[in-house]
Design a protein around this motif. Structure first.
Motif, PDB file in Angstrom:
ATOM      1  N   TYR A   2      59.940 -40.604  -6.483  1.00  0.00           N
ATOM      2  CA  TYR A   2      60.573 -41.185  -5.898  1.00  0.00           C
ATOM      3  C   TYR A   2      60.829 -40.049  -4.566  1.00  0.00           C
ATOM      4  O   TYR A   2      61.498 -39.070  -4.419  1.00  0.00           O
ATOM      5  CB  TYR A   2      61.448 -42.406  -5.733  1.00  0.00           C
ATOM      6  N   THR A   3      59.944 -40.662  -3.784  1.00  0.00           N
ATOM      7  CA  THR A   3      60.433 -39.459  -2.396  1.00  0.00           C
ATOM      8  C   THR A   3      60.730 -41.194  -0.788  1.00  0.00           C
ATOM      9  O   THR A   3      60.148 -41.541  -0.475  1.00  0.00           O
ATOM     10  CB  THR A   3      58.903 -38.857  -1.967  1.00  0.00           C
ATOM     11  N   GLU A   4      61.144 -39.844   0.143  1.00  0.00           N
ATOM     12  CA  GLU A   4      61.193 -40.506   1.560  1.00  0.00           C
ATOM     13  C   GLU A   4      61.446 -39.703   2.397  1.00  0.00           C
ATOM     14  O   GLU A   4      61.926 -38.618   2.380  1.00  0.00           O
ATOM     15  CB  GLU A   4      62.589 -41.611   1.608  1.00  0.00           C
ATOM     16  N   ARG A   5      60.803 -40.353   3.680  1.00  0.00           N
ATOM     17  CA  ARG A   5      61.567 -39.443   5.143  1.00  0.00           C
ATOM     18  C   ARG A   5      61.551 -40.603   5.935  1.00  0.00           C
ATOM     19  O   ARG A   5      61.819 -41.377   5.469  1.00  0.00           O
ATOM     20  CB  ARG A   5      59.973 -38.563   4.782  1.00  0.00           C
ATOM     21  N   GLY A   6      61.890 -39.901   6.847  1.00  0.00           N
ATOM     22  CA  GLY A   6      62.806 -40.922   7.822  1.00  0.00           C
ATOM     23  C   GLY A   6      61.599 -41.350   9.107  1.00  0.00           C
ATOM     24  O   GLY A   6      60.433 -40.913   8.558  1.00  0.00           O
ATOM     25  N   GLY A  11      66.180 -45.654  12.731  1.00  0.00           N
ATOM     26  CA  GLY A  11      66.718 -45.735  11.474  1.00  0.00           C
ATOM     27  C   GLY A  11      65.833 -46.316  10.164  1.00  0.00           C
ATOM     28  O   GLY A  11      66.820 -46.596   8.863  1.00  0.00           O
ATOM     29  N   ALA A  12      64.796 -46.278  10.255  1.00  0.00           N
ATOM     30  CA  ALA A  12      64.344 -46.667   9.393  1.00  0.00           C
ATOM     31  C   ALA A  12      63.433 -45.581   8.148  1.00  0.00           C
ATOM     32  O   ALA A  12      63.688 -44.169   8.491  1.00  0.00           O
ATOM     33  CB  ALA A  12      63.125 -47.550   9.334  1.00  0.00           C
ATOM     34  N   VAL A  13      63.407 -45.830   7.143  1.00  0.00           N
ATOM     35  CA  VAL A  13      62.907 -45.005   5.989  1.00  0.00           C
ATOM     36  C   VAL A  13      61.081 -45.345   5.144  1.00  0.00           C
ATOM     37  O   VAL A  13      61.430 -46.563   4.648  1.00  0.00           O
ATOM     38  CB  VAL A  13      63.561 -44.584   4.560  1.00  0.00           C
ATOM     39  N   TRP A  63      54.692 -47.703  -5.879  1.00  0.00           N
ATOM     40  CA  TRP A  63      54.969 -48.354  -4.434  1.00  0.00           C
ATOM     41  C   TRP A  63      54.870 -47.615  -3.476  1.00  0.00           C
ATOM     42  O   TRP A  63      54.973 -46.196  -4.092  1.00  0.00           O
ATOM     43  CB  TRP A  63      56.331 -48.759  -4.619  1.00  0.00           C
ATOM     44  N   ALA A  64      54.889 -48.241  -1.791  1.00  0.00           N
ATOM     45  CA  ALA A  64      55.203 -47.742  -0.692  1.00  0.00           C
ATOM     46  C   ALA A  64      55.953 -48.396   0.001  1.00  0.00           C
ATOM     47  O   ALA A  64      55.594 -50.042  -0.523  1.00  0.00           O
ATOM     48  CB  ALA A  64      53.828 -47.225   0.116  1.00  0.00           C
ATOM     49  N   GLY A  65      56.609 -47.892   0.532  1.00  0.00           N
ATOM     50  CA  GLY A  65      57.619 -48.912   1.020  1.00  0.00           C
ATOM     51  C   GLY A  65      58.639 -48.730   3.211  1.00  0.00           C
ATOM     52  O   GLY A  65      58.434 -47.388   2.922  1.00  0.00           O
ATOM     53  N   VAL A  66      58.284 -49.548   3.752  1.00  0.00           N
ATOM     54  CA  VAL A  66      59.949 -48.884   5.047  1.00  0.00           C
ATOM     55  C   VAL A  66      61.131 -49.986   4.310  1.00  0.00           C
ATOM     56  O   VAL A  66      60.549 -51.395   4.644  1.00  0.00           O
ATOM     57  CB  VAL A  66      59.362 -49.174   5.967  1.00  0.00           C
TER      58      VAL A  66
END
Length: 232
Positions: A2-6, A11-13, A63-66
């Motif tokens: 799992y990876t994430e970024r601003g 306010g979203a990721v 998977w990908a998401g906002v």
């Protein structure tokens, strides 16, 4: 993994999940007050706000998401949050099929589906206008541990109006939102190495037993069975 970024959307990721060998078992997505626009196997979906852990099936595809800041997704998606509570639905259930086909084609054509989703979210946000500042005030007050009645008074709205606004924006009433935000506050402390007894006190629980009961109810397992929370 799992990876994430601003995100460039306030306010979203933006996040991705890329399964790695060996094969993983079921996962657990915990309530966080948010809603997500999802991409999976070339399809677009929406994850509504959760009141309990969403257990995944150990799917091996990416998977990908906002993930939208609490309270902002309903305006962008055009649907009250409570209609999607504890649900994952195809975007075609919410928008005209032709519009979804065009958007899906753009996301699938992007080098990274997560970037395509972010562009889609930015486009919707530009059309929708700025978010309601009242909602961010609700989140800020409840994240800080403020009581619901005091939050309503401070924002200048009655408790009933706050409840109605919360259902549409967050998917549930302010008391449930406060519990969800407190859960996330506690997990951040525990994953940062704070002992559970101290975590309970700092997050606003009566004691460690209260923390454990709340985590079991919202996450489905005791705190020590969650990733990053050790037996302390």
């Amino acid at each position: 993994m799992y990876t994430e970024r601003g995100s460039r959307l306030a306010g979203a990721v933006v996040w991705t999940v890329t399964p790695e060998p060996p094969a993983s078992g079921p996962g657990r997505v915990l309530p966080d007050g948010c809603m997500d626009l999802l991409w999976h196997e070339g399809r677009l979906l929406v994850a509504g706000p959760d009141t309990r852990a969403h257990v995944t099936d150990g799917d091996r595809s990416p998977w990908a998401g906002v993930r939208f800041f609490p309270g902002t997704a309903p305006t962008l998606l055009g649907v009250p949050a409570h209609e999607l509570r504890d649900r994952r639905v195809p975007l075609t259930d919410l928008w005209p099929a032709a519009e979804v086909r065009r958007l899906t084609a753009r996301v699938n054509a992007a080098a990274d589906p997560a970037d395509g989703l972010e562009q889609a979210a930015l486009g919707r946000a530009a059309d929708a206008g700025p978010p309601d500042p009242l909602l961010s005030g609700v989140v800020a007050a409840l994240e800080a541990g403020g009581p619901v009645a005091e939050t309503a008074d401070a924002l200048g709205i009655g408790a009933r109006r706050l409840h109605r606004r919360s259902l549409a924006a967050f998917g549930y009433g302010p008391k449930t939102l406060a519990r969800v935000l407190r859960l996330q506050r506690a997990l951040a402390l525990a994953r940062g190495g704070i002992p559970l007894a101290e975590t309970a006190a700092r997050a606003g629980y009566a004691d460690q037993a209260h923390l454990t009961r709340e985590v079991r109810e919202l996450a489905g397992v005791p705190p020590t069975e969650l990733p990053g929370v050790g037996p302390r």
